[in-house]
Write a protein that holds these residues in place. Structure first.
Motif, mmCIF file in Angstrom:
data_model
loop_
_atom_site.group_PDB
_atom_site.id
_atom_site.type_symbol
_atom_site.label_atom_id
_atom_site.label_comp_id
_atom_site.label_asym_id
_atom_site.label_seq_id
_atom_site.Cartn_x
_atom_site.Cartn_y
_atom_site.Cartn_z
ATOM 1 N N TYR A 121 11.803 19.582 -45.532
ATOM 2 C CA TYR A 121 12.248 19.984 -44.181
ATOM 3 C C TYR A 121 13.566 19.290 -43.820
ATOM 4 N N SER A 179 12.810 26.482 -39.355
ATOM 5 C CA SER A 179 11.630 27.144 -39.929
ATOM 6 C C SER A 179 11.993 28.498 -40.558
ATOM 7 N N ASP A 200 16.031 23.961 -35.331
ATOM 8 C CA ASP A 200 14.796 24.562 -35.848
ATOM 9 C C ASP A 200 15.145 25.314 -37.134
ATOM 10 N N MET A 219 12.913 28.047 -44.213
ATOM 11 C CA MET A 219 11.958 27.422 -45.144
ATOM 12 C C MET A 219 11.375 28.426 -46.145
#
Lengths: 42, 517
Positions: free
Chosen positions: B223, A7, A5, A10
């Motif tokens: 991403y 996130s 993960d 980001m």
């Protein structure tokens, strides 16, 4: 390989995106203001 | 080889041949444009500035080309490849925050002042604005000093990439490049140079945009790129790196004092660089529409490629090659951009990249060299000995252009003296801090005086020399701190000394700053 993960990482892209959009807006809004405000001898 | 990463390519015949063809086409087109510029001048004044009829597209493209150097096209990607996202502050993420205000503040005024004052160079425009031949001379000598230091490193990126990718000595490729640059400057003068620069700007804009977009698409998007970089080293995604030294150049990524200085560095550099401001000397009188298009061209040519070049390109190169390139001496991170282009599109993309890199390097160098030559011929010799013939000034100009092109070439092949290397690193910051005030602010503040401008030049020059020693040699001060010392110091001296001394005559002030109707 299990997907990590990312996130939390980001955020750097959001800052980059904000600079990209910010400089775009600065360029065209600033130029529009100068075109409107300046005395143009045309 | 680490199977996690793609292998580093070694030179092949296809790579060499396609690189040579791309460079040959670039140089041939530049020479043709230089020859076209030959029709645009007959006198020494026209050689220096043409007929002041160049339109917004050529001016905008040439401005982008003068600003984006070989370092910006290659080294900036290398910094991000080496350090990660935090490198983007130093690598040029704020480029637009400099180059667009350069148009806002300097384009119309440079043309207007130089036409009203009958000036053909920036020092002449400023000297006449302050009614001082001595100031024009001081500015010309200071400009020459800064530009000389800054020009020395301009061919380095081209030489490194050429040698690393073809395995051939950069001697002949660089020698041919500087010969062609001399040819189009000597033949075409200001106009020929402006045309060649515009072409070079177009080439690196296309190449830079293409590589940047293909890189993001092929990496799988933001991403995916982030996931793979986090797996390598989570620090690559940090926007600030407190683990790096807070002294020297790494302060620009390791502390807020340094990071906050980066937009100021790029702002003052772009507005203050004489080779940027000189692009406006020969432009035509702009309409509103022309002005808009000039800004739009600069945004397209500088904004898009450099935003990608100094952020995502370095990160994608790191994702693909891992830290492998850092082990290849002496180029290390400088290989990130060319290797990325090879990974994205093989030899054809690498050939395009080579053309883009040489475009960026040659255009910035040519812009500086033309000014350096005029600093001596027009701003010193012709100023004090006006009876010297134009023909002898032209001949001397050709010789000086050759000399100022040869020295960066020589010091690219032979390691420059250590003292020169040290001062070189601070020259761009010094140029920006000094000439932001002396040129751009002097267009707007009618109370400015020759003493204010002169003292700013002297302070900025001394502090830049000190900065080179303290920041890059002794590493006792951070680069960001030095930028604040330079900019604030230049600003205080410019305003305070001006307020304490006598401004130019009312006649000049009325001519340059007419009352609003």
């Amino acid at each position: 390989m299990p997907q990590v993960d990312v996130s939390a990482y980001m955020g750097a892209w959001y800052v980059w995106g904000a600079i990209f959009i910010g400089t775009f807006l600065m360029t065209f809004i600033g130029t529009w203001i100068i075109i409107k405000k300046r005395r143009w001898e045309e | 080889m680490n199977p996690q990463y793609i292998p580093v390519p070694t030179p092949t015949t296809t790579m060499i041949v396609s690189g040579v063809i791309a460079l040959a086409i670039l140089l041939l087109l530049s020479a043709i444009l230089g020859a076209l510029g030959k029709r645009k001048w007959k006198t020494f004044d026209e050689y220096l500035v043409g007929h002041r009829d160049i339109g917004p597209f050529i001016t905008g493209a040439a401005l982008s080309a003068s600003y984006i150097s070989g370092w910006a096209f290659c080294g900036s990607t290398g910094i991000v490849y080496t350090l990660g996202f935090s490198g983007m502050w130093f690598a040029g993420i704020w480029s637009l925050v400099g180059i667009v205000p350069c148009i806002w503040l300097a384009s119309i005024k440079t043309r207007e002042f130089s036409v009203k004052l009958g000036a053909t160079t920036v020092p002449e425009t400023i000297g006449r604005r302050f009614e001082s031949k001595m100031l024009q001379t001081i500015i010309a000598i200071s400009m020459l000093f800064f530009l000389f230091m800054y020009s020395v490193g301009q061919l380095k990126a081209g030489a490194s990439v050429w040698y690393a990718l073809t395995g051939l000595s950069p001697l002949w490729c660089l020698l041919l490049s500087i010969f062609v640059a001399w040819l189009y400057m000597a033949m075409g003068g200001y106009v020929g140079n402006q045309y060649a620069m515009a072409l070079q700007g177009l080439i690196f804009a296309i190449v830079g945009t293409l590589i940047g977009i293909v890189a993001i698409v092929q990496s799988g998007g933001f991403y995916e790129l982030t996931s793979k970089l986090v797996a390598q080293d989570p620090k690559l995604l940090s926007l600030i790196r407190p683990d790096l030294p807070k002294l020297g150049s790494t302060q620009l990524m390791s502390s807020m004092v340094g990071i906050l200085a980066t937009p100021v560095i790029f702002f003052t550099m772009a507005v203050g660089f004489p080779h940027n401001v000189s692009r406006f000397l020969g432009m035509k009188k702009m309409t509103k529409k022309d002005y808009f298009w000039m800004v739009a061209i600069v945004w397209l040519f500088t904004g898009i490629p450099i935003m990608l070049d100094c952020s995502s390109n370095g990160l994608v190169a790191r994702m693909l090659y891992g830290p492998q390139l850092l082990k290849i001496e002496p180029w290390r991170g400088d290989l990130a951009a060319p290797m990325l282009s090879h990974a994205l599109g093989g030899s054809p993309m690498l050939a395009l990249y080579t053309a883009g890199l040489f475009s960026a390097a040659l255009s910035t160098l040519a812009g500086m060299v033309f000014i350096m030559s005029a600093n001596i011929t027009r701003d010193v010799i012709k100023l004090w000995k006006p009876k010297v013939s134009d023909q002898s000034m032209l001949v001397l100009g050709y010789i000086l252009i050759a000399v100022f092109l040869f020295l960066p070439f020589y010091w690219t092949l032979v390691r420059p003296p250590e003292l020169l290397s040290i001062f070189m690193g601070m020259a761009a910051m010094g140029l920006g801090a000094v000439f932001f005030f002396v040129t751009a602010i002097s267009y707007y503040w009618k109370r400015a005086t020759k003493w204010g401008a002169g003292c700013t030049v002297i302070y900025g020059t001394i502090m830049t020399l000190y900065g080179g020693w303290a920041v890059l040699f002794k590493k006792t001060i951070g680069m960001g701190t030095m930028e604040w010392i330079l900019v604030i110091g230049c600003g205080v001296i410019y305003f305070v000394v001006s307020l304490l001394t006598k401004p130019p005559s009312e006649k000049t002030i009325t001519l340059l700053f007419p009352a609003r109707k």
